[in-house]
Design a protein around this motif. Structure first.
Motif, PDB file in Angstrom:
ATOM      1  N   LEU A 316       0.829  -1.199   0.000  1.00  0.00           N
ATOM      2  CA  LEU A 316       0.000   0.000   0.000  1.00  0.00           C
ATOM      3  C   LEU A 316       0.865   1.250   0.000  1.00  0.00           C
ATOM      4  N   SER A 324      -8.929   2.293  -2.488  1.00  0.00           N
ATOM      5  CA  SER A 324      -8.975   0.839  -2.451  1.00  0.00           C
ATOM      6  C   SER A 324     -10.258   0.386  -1.775  1.00  0.00           C
ATOM      7  N   GLN A 360      -5.464   3.866   4.123  1.00  0.00           N
ATOM      8  CA  GLN A 360      -5.965   4.204   2.788  1.00  0.00           C
ATOM      9  C   GLN A 360      -6.723   5.524   2.807  1.00  0.00           C
TER      10      GLN A 360
END
Length: 434
Positions: A316, A324, A360
């Protein structure tokens, strides 16, 4: 007679519901405003995760009570129907008919048989021409973007995935049929299409997927092309070049990786390593800077160690996805992953998911903030102001924009407008007309 279709799941299910609605209207049915107004309720279901299945059974419970009050036909279609078949009648005897994903055009016959009093009507057969559904029958939703199926089914065999069971093997529409449908959609007023398939980039309907994109792009009046979803093993250098150079292909790519651990990827049978996935991303070259990238992650897959999860977090950080979609592993009936030991506590799976999603969110905010000050085009996706007085628009990068519009001014639904991005949050941009 009136019908109601309730839909769960992906864009493919959304488009299947448009097809089912067209079939019902062709038989003389009219759309109902709600369950209480319907004579036939059709549940178009998803079974990719247990949560989606539970939602369907909850709705079936409500419909059972509705059937006690008045005559009502209840049908189940979609992936859960294809997966469970006659088992649905045993668990929910209030169901009148079951229609599989590969037998959509049999809907009128099933409804007619159920209306005639036949019990437990079902067709979950594999009709080889199901993917050749006549586009003129489809009843399009009033949306700014039109959905177009180009391929059904999947030939990969990921150990966690129910799709090969519920959607079958790959079946490709001829490219000329796809282009003709897009031409008709543009004539209807659509300026954007999304090409659909369980694995669009394995398309071989007389040309490669990259070639199909170029041919669709030649349709006069079409402005943007999107596609979903892609398998990394079928992401080619040719496709990357088209994505980078064809101005009508929206600058957005969804390329699911699922895990950052090679050991987990092997157990998932994803057919690539992390480095091979990164090699495919590198096909984009310098275009990667302007193409927004999203992916999928499965957390807590059987056998996932803390080190495996840390590898996912490292990926990531390395890729820095703009967005995502992440979920805790959900066991699905009949999949090979059920044979793997799944002994990680649910609380630990949830902790890992929370940590991944939190990071994220930070990366998505950074991505959105980099767009502040930019002038670009966005498609108007609301027919009026939302709560708070803003209109909804969407950029080619698949960013939602809350658009400030002078009071009393109306924007053309479905059209591109010039905007300037004035602010950013983790879930949307703020903008004004340029």
């Amino acid at each position: 007679m009136k019908y109601l279709i309730e839909t769960w799941g992906c864009q493919m299910n959304d488009h299947d519901s448009e097809k089912l609605a067209g079939l019902m209207e062709k038989e003389g049915f009219q759309a109902a405003e709600g369950v209480e107004d319907a004579d036939v309720v059709l549940l178009n279901t998803c079974s990719i995760r247990e949560k989606a299945v539970n939602k369907v059974y909850t709705e079936l419970g409500r419909l059972r009570e509705e059937k006690k009050r008045r005559p009502l036909l209840v049908g189940v279609t979609g992936c859960l129907a294809q997966q469970e078949k006659a088992g649905l009648f045993r668990r929910a005897p209030q169901i009148d008919f079951v229609l599989g994903t590969m037998a959509l055009q049999q809907l009128p016959r099933l409804v007619e048989e159920a209306r005639a009093g036949k019990a437990r009507v079902m067709d979950t057969g594999d009709y080889p021409d199901n993917h050749l559904f006549p586009p003129e029958t489809t009843l399009r939703h009033s949306t700014a973007k039109a959905l177009v199926t180009i391929i059904e089914g999947c030939n990969h065999a990921c150990t966690y995935c129910i799709v090969p069971t519920t959607r079958g093997v790959e079946r490709h529409r001829p490219w000329k049929d796809v282009v003709a449908e897009v031409e008709d959609l543009v004539a209807m007023g659509f300026r954007e299409v999304e090409l659909l398939g369980q694995n669009v980039n394995s398309y071989l309907g007389g040309c490669t997927f990259a070639q199909l994109l170029d041919r669709v792009a030649e349709v006069e009046g079409l402005e943007w092309i999107r596609f979903t979803t892609s398998h990394p093993m079928n992401f080619t250098e040719e496709l990357a070049r088209t994505l980078a150079t064809n101005s009508k292909v929206a600058p957005f790519l969804h390329l699911p990786v699922q895990s950052g651990s090679d050991a987990v990827l092997r157990r998932m049978r994803r057919e690539y390593t992390v480095e091979q996935y990164l090699e495919r991303l590198a096909y984009l070259g310098g275009a990667r800077e302007r193409i927004h990238l999203s992916t999928d992650f499965i957390v807590g897959f059987p056998g996932e160690t803390e080190a495996d999860f840390e590898d996912t977090l490292a990926l990531l950080e390395r890729v820095r996805y703009d967005q995502s979609f992440s979920f805790v592993y959900s066991p699905r009936p009949g999949t090979p992953a059920l044979r793997l030991a799944d002994d990680l506590p649910q609380a630990e799976k949830s902790r890992r998911l929370t940590r991944l999603q939190a990071r994220q969110t930070e990366l998505t905010l950074e991505s959105n903030q980099r767009m502040v000050g930019r002038s670009l085009k966005a498609r108007v996706e609301s027919k009026g102001a939302l709560d708070g007085g803003h209109w909804l628009a969407r950029t080619g990068e698949w960013k939602n924009v809350h658009l400030a519009v002078p009071e009393g001014r109306r924007l053309p639904f479905g059209e591109l407008v010039d905007i300037r991005v004035t602010g950013a949050g983790p879930h949307f941009l703020r903008g004004e007309l340029a």
